[in-house]
Write an enzyme that holds these catalytic residues in place. Structure first.
Site, PDB file in Angstrom:
ATOM      1  N   SER A 131      39.761  41.310  34.409  1.00 14.89           N
ATOM      2  CA  SER A 131      38.513  40.799  34.992  1.00 14.89           C
ATOM      3  C   SER A 131      37.633  40.168  33.921  1.00 14.89           C
ATOM      4  CB  SER A 131      37.767  41.977  35.628  1.00 14.89           C
ATOM      5  OG  SER A 131      36.387  41.729  35.699  1.00 14.89           O
ATOM      6  N   TYR A 155      33.709  50.001  35.224  1.00 11.92           N
ATOM      7  CA  TYR A 155      34.726  49.073  35.756  1.00 11.92           C
ATOM      8  C   TYR A 155      35.275  48.182  34.639  1.00 11.92           C
ATOM      9  CZ  TYR A 155      36.731  45.070  38.252  1.00 11.92           C
ATOM     10  OH  TYR A 155      37.570  44.062  38.678  1.00 11.92           O
ATOM     11  N   ASN A 184      35.387  36.011  39.497  1.00 11.27           N
ATOM     12  CA  ASN A 184      34.851  35.919  40.862  1.00 11.27           C
ATOM     13  C   ASN A 184      35.714  35.129  41.836  1.00 11.27           C
ATOM     14  OD1 ASN A 184      32.466  36.293  38.923  1.00 11.27           O
ATOM     15  ND2 ASN A 184      31.667  36.895  40.920  1.00 11.27           N
ATOM     16  N   VAL A 199      29.850  38.444  46.897  1.00  3.99           N
ATOM     17  CA  VAL A 199      28.677  37.715  47.376  1.00  3.99           C
ATOM     18  C   VAL A 199      29.010  36.585  48.369  1.00  3.99           C
ATOM     19  CG1 VAL A 199      28.569  36.198  45.344  1.00  3.99           C
ATOM     20  CG2 VAL A 199      26.497  36.734  46.575  1.00  3.99           C
TER      21      VAL A 199
HETATM   22  P1  NAD Z   1      40.548  44.651  47.164  1.00  2.00           P
HETATM   23  O1  NAD Z   1      39.654  45.847  47.165  1.00  2.00           O
HETATM   24  O2  NAD Z   1      40.483  43.703  48.295  1.00  2.00           O
HETATM   25  O3  NAD Z   1      42.061  45.137  47.012  1.00  2.00           O
HETATM   26  C1  NAD Z   1      42.434  46.215  46.222  1.00  2.00           C
HETATM   27  C2  NAD Z   1      43.518  46.976  46.982  1.00  2.00           C
HETATM   28  O4  NAD Z   1      43.956  48.069  46.177  1.00  2.00           O
HETATM   29  C3  NAD Z   1      43.028  47.572  48.304  1.00  2.00           C
HETATM   30  O5  NAD Z   1      43.899  47.176  49.364  1.00  2.00           O
HETATM   31  C4  NAD Z   1      43.084  49.080  48.079  1.00  2.00           C
HETATM   32  O6  NAD Z   1      43.367  49.815  49.262  1.00  2.00           O
HETATM   33  C5  NAD Z   1      44.163  49.189  47.030  1.00  2.00           C
HETATM   34  N1  NAD Z   1      44.035  50.417  46.234  1.00  2.00           N
HETATM   35  C6  NAD Z   1      42.894  50.926  45.708  1.00  2.00           C
HETATM   36  N2  NAD Z   1      43.158  52.098  45.097  1.00  2.00           N
HETATM   37  C7  NAD Z   1      44.494  52.311  45.250  1.00  2.00           C
HETATM   38  C8  NAD Z   1      45.363  53.353  44.850  1.00  2.00           C
HETATM   39  N3  NAD Z   1      44.906  54.431  44.187  1.00  2.00           N
HETATM   40  N4  NAD Z   1      46.670  53.266  45.168  1.00  2.00           N
HETATM   41  C9  NAD Z   1      47.142  52.194  45.850  1.00  2.00           C
HETATM   42  N5  NAD Z   1      46.363  51.186  46.275  1.00  2.00           N
HETATM   43  C10 NAD Z   1      45.052  51.243  45.969  1.00  2.00           C
HETATM   44  O7  NAD Z   1      40.290  43.914  45.776  1.00  2.00           O
HETATM   45  P2  NAD Z   1      40.674  42.430  45.350  1.00  2.00           P
HETATM   46  O8  NAD Z   1      39.442  41.632  45.375  1.00  2.00           O
HETATM   47  O9  NAD Z   1      41.853  41.975  46.093  1.00  2.00           O
HETATM   48  O10 NAD Z   1      41.041  42.651  43.820  1.00  2.00           O
HETATM   49  C11 NAD Z   1      42.394  42.715  43.375  1.00  2.00           C
HETATM   50  C12 NAD Z   1      42.383  42.981  41.887  1.00  2.00           C
HETATM   51  O11 NAD Z   1      41.731  41.943  41.196  1.00  2.00           O
HETATM   52  C13 NAD Z   1      41.687  44.271  41.461  1.00  2.00           C
HETATM   53  O12 NAD Z   1      42.395  44.834  40.382  1.00  2.00           O
HETATM   54  C14 NAD Z   1      40.335  43.797  40.997  1.00  2.00           C
HETATM   55  O13 NAD Z   1      39.741  44.669  40.072  1.00  2.00           O
HETATM   56  C15 NAD Z   1      40.702  42.477  40.363  1.00  2.00           C
HETATM   57  N6  NAD Z   1      39.607  41.498  40.311  1.00  2.00           N
HETATM   58  C16 NAD Z   1      39.139  40.962  41.457  1.00  2.00           C
HETATM   59  C17 NAD Z   1      38.120  40.011  41.395  1.00  2.00           C
HETATM   60  C18 NAD Z   1      37.576  39.382  42.638  1.00  2.00           C
HETATM   61  O14 NAD Z   1      36.668  38.546  42.506  1.00  2.00           O
HETATM   62  N7  NAD Z   1      38.062  39.697  43.831  1.00  2.00           N
HETATM   63  C19 NAD Z   1      37.582  39.634  40.158  1.00  2.00           C
HETATM   64  C20 NAD Z   1      38.091  40.214  38.999  1.00  2.00           C
HETATM   65  C21 NAD Z   1      39.122  41.125  39.089  1.00  2.00           C
END
Ligand code: NAD
Length: 324
Positions: A131, A155, A184, A199
Site C-alpha cells: 500500500s 495498517y 487508492n 471515499v
Molecule cells: P476488501 O476488504 O474488499 O477485500 C479484502 C478481502 O480479504 C475480503 O473479501 C475479506 O473477507 C478477506 N479477508 C480479510 N481477512 C481475511 C482472513 N483472515 N482470511 C481470509 N480472507 C480474509 O479490500 P480490497 O480493497 O479488495 O483490498 C485488497 C488488498 O489491497 C488488501 O490487502 C488491501 O490492504 C490492499 N490495498 C487496497 C487499496 C484500495 O484502495 N482498495 C489500497 C492499498 C492497498
C-alpha cells in the site's frame, strides 16, 4: 498496454486470496476471462458471498472458505498453484488505529502464513498487495520507492512488514515475491457501505441516495486514484516478471493526482446532484498528498496503465448507477 494479450503456460493455476473482496473478485473475473483456472480463498469477514457466487458456474473456478491465520488452510489453498495473488487483509487506516492487534494477526501473520505455504508448495510467483501508506509522513512528491518516511498507522506497519518478509523470502528461500504498493484503488464492486468505506464509492452511494457526504479536512488533500483495471494489469504483469527483480516493492498507480473536493464536485455534476458536503476534522493517520512515481513498475514489470482517472471514474459511476 493492458493485459488482454498476456498469456501463461497452458494449465496454469492461480490462487487469489481475498477473492470475495473488491480487488480479489476483479482479479478472479479477469483471470477466468483469460481462460485460466482460479482458486479463491476468503473468510468472508469483509468480503461478500455474491462476489464468490457470481463465478461458481465457471468450471475453472473453485472457492475455499477459510482464514489465512490458519496455516493448514494456506497449505491447502496453495496446493498445485503456480501463481498466488495475495489480496486478503483488513484495510482502512482509521480502523487499524482502533484495533491494532487484529491487524497484526491478519495482515502480518496471515501474509507470513501465505508466503510460507507458497514456498512449501513450490509456487512460482507470489504477488501481494502492499500500500502507498508505507510512505508514511514523507512529504516529497511524487512518491518513489526507497524514499519512505515514518509510518502513521498500524495498517501501514503491517504492509511494511509484509514487504520485509517479501524481501527475505526471496533472498533466503528463493520465493519470487513482488509487492504492489496500490494507491487508492477504485472501481466496480468496491464496497460503498460502512464507516470504513473508501471515499469514491461512499460519495457515489451517498449522492445517489441524496445523503450529505462528509469530507474529512478541507478537501484539498490529493490522491493518486487508480482504476481497478490498472491494478489487474500490474498483478498479471508481476506474474510474468523476471525472477531477478523479485523481492522488491513497486508503486502501482496511474501517476496523476486528484483533489478530493474536485472529485466531489465532479461526482455531484455527473450524478446531477447539488448537495453541500459536511467538512469534518482531518483523520488521524491520513496523509495530505499522494502521487506516485510509477517508473520502477514500468521499467521492471512492463506495467503500462491505460486507464486514466477520467476514464475510470466514468466506468465506475456507470457501474454504481446500475448496481446500487
Ligand atoms: P476488501 O476488504 O474488499 O477485500 C479484502 C478481502 O480479504 C475480503 O473479501 C475479506 O473477507 C478477506 N479477508 C480479510 N481477512 C481475511 C482472513 N483472515 N482470511 C481470509 N480472507 C480474509 O479490500 P480490497 O480493497 O479488495 O483490498 C485488497 C488488498 O489491497 C488488501 O490487502 C488491501 O490492504 C490492499 N490495498 C487496497 C487499496 C484500495 O484502495 N482498495 C489500497 C492499498 C492497498
Amino acid at each position: 498496454m493492458g493485459y488482454e494479450n498476456i498469456s501463461f503456460p497452458k494449465g496454469s493455476k492461480f490462487l487469489v486470496t481475498g477473492s470475495a473482496g473488491f480487488v480479489g473478485s476483479n482479479l478472479v473475473e479477469a483471470i477466468l476471462k483469460l481462460g485460466y483456472e482460479v482458486r479463491g480463498l476468503d473468510d468472508l469477514s469483509t468480503g461478500k458471498t455474491e462476489n464468490v457466487e457470481v463465478f461458481l458456474d465457471n468450471p475453472k473456478y473453485e472457492f475455499v472458505e477459510g482464514d489465512i491465520r490458519d496455516f493448514d488452510i494456506c497449505m491447502k489453498a496453495t496446493e498445485g498453484v503456480d501463481y498466488v495473488l495475495h489480496q486478503a487483509a483488513w484495510g482502512s487506516v482509521p480502523r487499524s488505529i482502533e484495533m491494532p492487534l487484529l491487524y497484526e494477526e491478519i495482515n502480518i501473520k496471515g501474509t507470513l502464513n501465505m508466503m510460507e505455504a507458497s514456498r512449501k508448495n513450490g509456487v512460482k510467483k507470489f504477488v501481494y498487495a502492499s500500500s502507498s501508506s508505507v510512505y508514511g509522513d514523507e512529504p516529497t512528491l511524487p512518491k518513489k520507492e526507497g524514499r519512505e518516511g515514518n509510518l502513521l498507522s498500524p495498517y501501514a506497519l503491517t504492509k511494511k512488514v509484509n514487504e520485509e518478509y517479501g524481501r527475505l523470502y526471496y533472498e533466503l528461500y528463493g520465493l519470487n515475491t513482488y509487492g504492489l504498493r496500490y494507491f487508492n484503488v477504485f472501481g466496480k464492486r468496491q464496497d460503498p457501505h460502512g464507516a470504513y468505506a473508501a471515499v469514491i464509492p461512499k460519495f457515489i452511494k451517498q449522492l445517489l441516495h441524496n445523503e450529505q457526504p462528509t469530507i474529512y479536512g478541507d478537501g484539498k488533500q490529493s490522491r493518486d486514484f487508480t482504476y481497478i483495471e490498472n491494478v489487474i494489469e500490474a498483478n498479471l504483469k508481476a506474474c510474468k516478471a523476471d525472477s531477478k527483480v523479485a523481492g522488491q516493492a513497486f508503486n502501482i498507480a496511474y501517476g496523476s493526482r486528484e483533489f478530493l473536493i474536485d472529485i466531489y464536485n465532479q461526482l455531484s455534476e455527473a450524478l446531477g446532484k447539488d448537495i453541500q458536503p459536511i467538512f469534518g476534522p482531518p483523520r488521524k493517520g491520513d496523509i495530505r498528498h499522494s502521487n506516485a512515481d510509477i517508473s520502477k513498475a514500468k521499467k521492471l514489470l512492463g506495467y503500462s496503465p491505460d486507464w486514466s482517472f477520467e476514464k475510470g471514474i466514468k466506468a465506475a459511476i456507470k457501474w454504481y448507477k446500475e448496481n446500487l
